[in-house]
Design a protein around this motif. Structure first.
Motif, PDB file in Angstrom:
ATOM      1  N   GLN A 207       0.825  -1.207   0.000  1.00 11.87           N
ATOM      2  CA  GLN A 207       0.000   0.000   0.000  1.00 11.87           C
ATOM      3  C   GLN A 207       0.860   1.258   0.000  1.00 11.87           C
ATOM      4  O   GLN A 207       1.854   1.349   0.729  1.00 11.87           O
ATOM      5  CB  GLN A 207      -0.934   0.038   1.211  1.00 11.87           C
ATOM      6  CG  GLN A 207      -1.891   1.229   1.185  1.00 11.87           C
ATOM      7  CD  GLN A 207      -2.930   1.169   2.281  1.00 11.87           C
ATOM      8  OE1 GLN A 207      -2.758   1.759   3.334  1.00 11.87           O
ATOM      9  NE2 GLN A 207      -4.015   0.441   2.030  1.00 11.87           N
ATOM     10  N   TRP A 208       0.452   2.226  -0.832  1.00 18.08           N
ATOM     11  CA  TRP A 208       1.031   3.558  -0.815  1.00 18.08           C
ATOM     12  C   TRP A 208       0.227   4.405   0.149  1.00 18.08           C
ATOM     13  O   TRP A 208      -0.989   4.526   0.034  1.00 18.08           O
ATOM     14  CB  TRP A 208       0.997   4.192  -2.201  1.00 18.08           C
ATOM     15  CG  TRP A 208       2.048   3.674  -3.119  1.00 18.08           C
ATOM     16  CD1 TRP A 208       1.881   2.799  -4.152  1.00 18.08           C
ATOM     17  CD2 TRP A 208       3.439   4.004  -3.088  1.00 18.08           C
ATOM     18  NE1 TRP A 208       3.080   2.543  -4.763  1.00 18.08           N
ATOM     19  CE2 TRP A 208       4.056   3.276  -4.132  1.00 18.08           C
ATOM     20  CE3 TRP A 208       4.225   4.827  -2.280  1.00 18.08           C
ATOM     21  CZ2 TRP A 208       5.416   3.361  -4.390  1.00 18.08           C
ATOM     22  CZ3 TRP A 208       5.582   4.911  -2.532  1.00 18.08           C
ATOM     23  CH2 TRP A 208       6.158   4.190  -3.584  1.00 18.08           C
ATOM     24  N   LEU A 209       0.899   5.001   1.124  1.00 17.87           N
ATOM     25  CA  LEU A 209       0.254   5.849   2.122  1.00 17.87           C
ATOM     26  C   LEU A 209       0.654   7.289   1.844  1.00 17.87           C
ATOM     27  O   LEU A 209       1.842   7.635   1.907  1.00 17.87           O
ATOM     28  CB  LEU A 209       0.691   5.413   3.523  1.00 17.87           C
ATOM     29  CG  LEU A 209      -0.115   5.922   4.712  1.00 17.87           C
ATOM     30  CD1 LEU A 209      -1.578   5.517   4.577  1.00 17.87           C
ATOM     31  CD2 LEU A 209       0.471   5.357   6.006  1.00 17.87           C
ATOM     32  N   GLU A 210      -0.316   8.120   1.507  1.00 22.50           N
ATOM     33  CA  GLU A 210      -0.055   9.510   1.139  1.00 22.50           C
ATOM     34  C   GLU A 210      -0.633  10.433   2.199  1.00 22.50           C
ATOM     35  O   GLU A 210      -1.855  10.590   2.301  1.00 22.50           O
ATOM     36  CB  GLU A 210      -0.653   9.810  -0.232  1.00 22.50           C
ATOM     37  CG  GLU A 210      -0.081   8.931  -1.339  1.00 22.50           C
ATOM     38  CD  GLU A 210      -0.693   9.231  -2.700  1.00 22.50           C
ATOM     39  OE1 GLU A 210      -1.448  10.224  -2.778  1.00 22.50           O
ATOM     40  OE2 GLU A 210      -0.426   8.484  -3.641  1.00 22.50           O
ATOM     41  N   ILE A 211       0.224  11.031   3.024  1.00 22.56           N
ATOM     42  CA  ILE A 211      -0.200  11.910   4.112  1.00 22.56           C
ATOM     43  C   ILE A 211       0.695  13.142   4.117  1.00 22.56           C
ATOM     44  O   ILE A 211       1.928  13.026   4.077  1.00 22.56           O
ATOM     45  CB  ILE A 211      -0.140  11.186   5.468  1.00 22.56           C
ATOM     46  CG1 ILE A 211      -1.121  10.008   5.481  1.00 22.56           C
ATOM     47  CG2 ILE A 211      -0.447  12.139   6.617  1.00 22.56           C
ATOM     48  CD1 ILE A 211      -1.144   9.251   6.771  1.00 22.56           C
TER      49      ILE A 211
ATOM     50  N   ASN B 207       4.809  10.459   0.348  1.00 21.29           N
ATOM     51  CA  ASN B 207       4.478   9.121  -0.137  1.00 21.29           C
ATOM     52  C   ASN B 207       5.299   8.096   0.625  1.00 21.29           C
ATOM     53  O   ASN B 207       6.526   8.161   0.625  1.00 21.29           O
ATOM     54  CB  ASN B 207       4.773   8.999  -1.628  1.00 21.29           C
ATOM     55  CG  ASN B 207       3.892   9.902  -2.463  1.00 21.29           C
ATOM     56  OD1 ASN B 207       2.705  10.044  -2.182  1.00 21.29           O
ATOM     57  ND2 ASN B 207       4.466  10.524  -3.489  1.00 21.29           N
ATOM     58  N   ARG B 208       4.635   7.175   1.274  1.00 24.37           N
ATOM     59  CA  ARG B 208       5.325   6.124   2.028  1.00 24.37           C
ATOM     60  C   ARG B 208       4.780   4.774   1.583  1.00 24.37           C
ATOM     61  O   ARG B 208       3.580   4.612   1.396  1.00 24.37           O
ATOM     62  CB  ARG B 208       5.100   6.312   3.526  1.00 24.37           C
ATOM     63  CG  ARG B 208       5.517   7.692   4.015  1.00 24.37           C
ATOM     64  CD  ARG B 208       4.733   8.101   5.220  1.00 24.37           C
ATOM     65  NE  ARG B 208       4.971   9.506   5.530  1.00 24.37           N
ATOM     66  CZ  ARG B 208       4.269  10.185   6.410  1.00 24.37           C
ATOM     67  NH1 ARG B 208       3.288   9.607   7.065  1.00 24.37           N
ATOM     68  NH2 ARG B 208       4.538  11.457   6.638  1.00 24.37           N
ATOM     69  N   ASP B 209       5.662   3.832   1.413  1.00 19.70           N
ATOM     70  CA  ASP B 209       5.217   2.512   0.971  1.00 19.70           C
ATOM     71  C   ASP B 209       5.431   1.478   2.066  1.00 19.70           C
ATOM     72  O   ASP B 209       6.444   1.498   2.775  1.00 19.70           O
ATOM     73  CB  ASP B 209       5.941   2.099  -0.310  1.00 19.70           C
ATOM     74  CG  ASP B 209       7.438   2.012  -0.134  1.00 19.70           C
ATOM     75  OD1 ASP B 209       8.016   0.994  -0.523  1.00 19.70           O
ATOM     76  OD2 ASP B 209       8.037   2.966   0.417  1.00 19.70           O
ATOM     77  N   TYR B 210       4.453   0.592   2.206  1.00 19.48           N
ATOM     78  CA  TYR B 210       4.492  -0.448   3.224  1.00 19.48           C
ATOM     79  C   TYR B 210       3.971  -1.753   2.636  1.00 19.48           C
ATOM     80  O   TYR B 210       3.194  -1.764   1.680  1.00 19.48           O
ATOM     81  CB  TYR B 210       3.601  -0.086   4.420  1.00 19.48           C
ATOM     82  CG  TYR B 210       4.014   1.135   5.204  1.00 19.48           C
ATOM     83  CD1 TYR B 210       4.941   1.043   6.236  1.00 19.48           C
ATOM     84  CD2 TYR B 210       3.466   2.388   4.922  1.00 19.48           C
ATOM     85  CE1 TYR B 210       5.317   2.158   6.969  1.00 19.48           C
ATOM     86  CE2 TYR B 210       3.832   3.505   5.645  1.00 19.48           C
ATOM     87  CZ  TYR B 210       4.756   3.383   6.671  1.00 19.48           C
ATOM     88  OH  TYR B 210       5.113   4.506   7.393  1.00 19.48           O
TER      89      TYR B 210
END
Length: 379
Positions: A340-344, A348-351
């Motif tokens: 999942q790409w987490l966009e906050i 952009n952070r990937d986990y």
């Protein structure tokens, strides 16, 4: 009494009083488990099995979906998502609606969920990563390991995924391994579960080599259950309900791993999770990995455990303190879903992500396994 005897007595008294105190600190308060009551069951048309299996499952999430959880949904919305489809081996389907009873009077969703803001630094380049740094995966080889708990609980799914044994006749896996959110995948028409059998069982010592891959014994699936929260029609599917339960045609004889409501990372030994799966880049091998929990939402566990397509559906487990046994026990607390790409805040952070087993999901899966709500009132 000599000084030595006095010191020994003081030490024993210290143990007597500090050990119970330490154990009491480990004791977690009882978790309220809602009760699912079947409301109605409606026949559906046969599945077309028109979907294609997507092993490399990736989603996107922003701040609103990261902080959103079951607590934010109205009761009717939650019960709608907890309805479920049942697919039988002959292609027939049924839709079962449910009601949720709050038998303990503790509130409909009285379970504290982690609410943390991601602290990872922004990545300069947006690159999908499922291996983070040095590859931390281990091939599980040898009869002593493959048939030993907990590795023996990992099974293959004929659509190319992994599953985990959670009873003598049930396998928990990811929903996207059998359904794409609109229809069942073509491979679900004759769905099977594969049990690893080491080559040494059927080979002589003269024929054995260190690189021999284990054999697989396949068993047909009698019934598949998928939550309605995954089958949401034309809109984009959510990882929150990416789980499914497969019922085997015949019981197996291997040990299985029990389910547990996922605690926060502080409630896991070492704050670590573990899972074993059949990663596509290591065909025929069972691959094990472990890593710390990086972030948590109400429905997902964010981590950087190295994984590749094929590991989807693996049972994510941790060592959870068992109050009744007064010891740490391995229990399934989630299902590995994908990436999942987490966009906050513009970052952009990937986990790699696992679906966490919440009290409501525990109640649903437990009912699927036992068929009796009375067996599902305790974690």
């Amino acid at each position: 009494m000599t000084p030595t005897e006095s010191s020994l007595l003081a030490y024993l008294l210290l143990l007597i009083f500090t050990i119970p105190l330490t154990l009491s600190l480990l004791h977690s308060p009882p978790i309220h488990i809602p009760v699912l009551v079947l409301h109605s069951s409606t026949p559906l048309t046969r599945s077309r099995f028109s979907a294609h299996t997507q092993l490399d499952f990736t989603t996107h999430c922003n701040a609103s979906c990261f902080h959103r959880g079951e607590q934010d949904d109205q009761k009717d919305q939650v019960t709608e998502k907890l309805a479920f489809e049942t697919l039988y081996s002959n292609g027939f389907r049924t839709l079962t609606t449910v009601e949720v009873e709050d038998v303990a009077g503790a509130g409909f969703l009285a379970h504290p969920s982690p609410r943390r803001s991601p602290k990872s630094k922004a990545r300069k380049k947006r690159v999908r990563r499922q291996i983070y740094g040095a590859d931390g995966r281990f091939n599980i080889q040898g009869e002593d390991f493959l048939l030993d708990y907990p590795f023996s609980t990992a099974v293959r799914i004929s659509t190319g995924c992994t599953g985990v044994l959670v009873s003598q006749q049930h396998v928990l896996t990811a929903a996207h391994c059998v359904h794409d959110g609109k229809d069942y995948v073509n491979g679900a028409r004759r769905l099977r579960v594969g049990f690893l059998i080491p080559q040494s069982i059927n080979a002589t010592k003269a024929n054995l080599t260190s690189d021999m891959k284990p054999l697989v014994r396949w068993v047909r699936v009698k019934r598949t259950r998928v939550p309605k929260g995954w089958i949401q029609g034309p809109q984009e599917v959510s990882m929150d309900f990416d789980y499914a339960l497969l019922e085997l045609r015949w019981p197996h004889r291997r040990p299985f791993m029990r389910l547990s409501v996922a605690p926060t990372s502080e409630g896991l030994a070492g704050k670590r999770i573990h899972f074993s799966g059949f990663d596509s880049d290591r065909p025929g091998q069972l691959v094990y990995r472990f890593c710390p929990v990086e972030e948590e939402s109400s429905d997902l566990i964010y981590q950087h455990c190295d994984a590749r397509p094929g590991a989807s559906g693996s049972g994510v487990y941790g060592r959870v303190w068992d109050n009744s046994l007064e010891r740490w026990e391995r229990k399934v607390i989630g299902i590995f879903s994908g990436h999942q790409w987490l966009e906050i805040d513009g970052e952009n952070r990937d986990y790699n992500v696992a679906v966490r087993i919440t009290p409501l999901k525990f109640a649903q899966i437990c009912y699927w396994v036992h068929g009796n709500r009375l067996d599902c009132v305790q974690n």
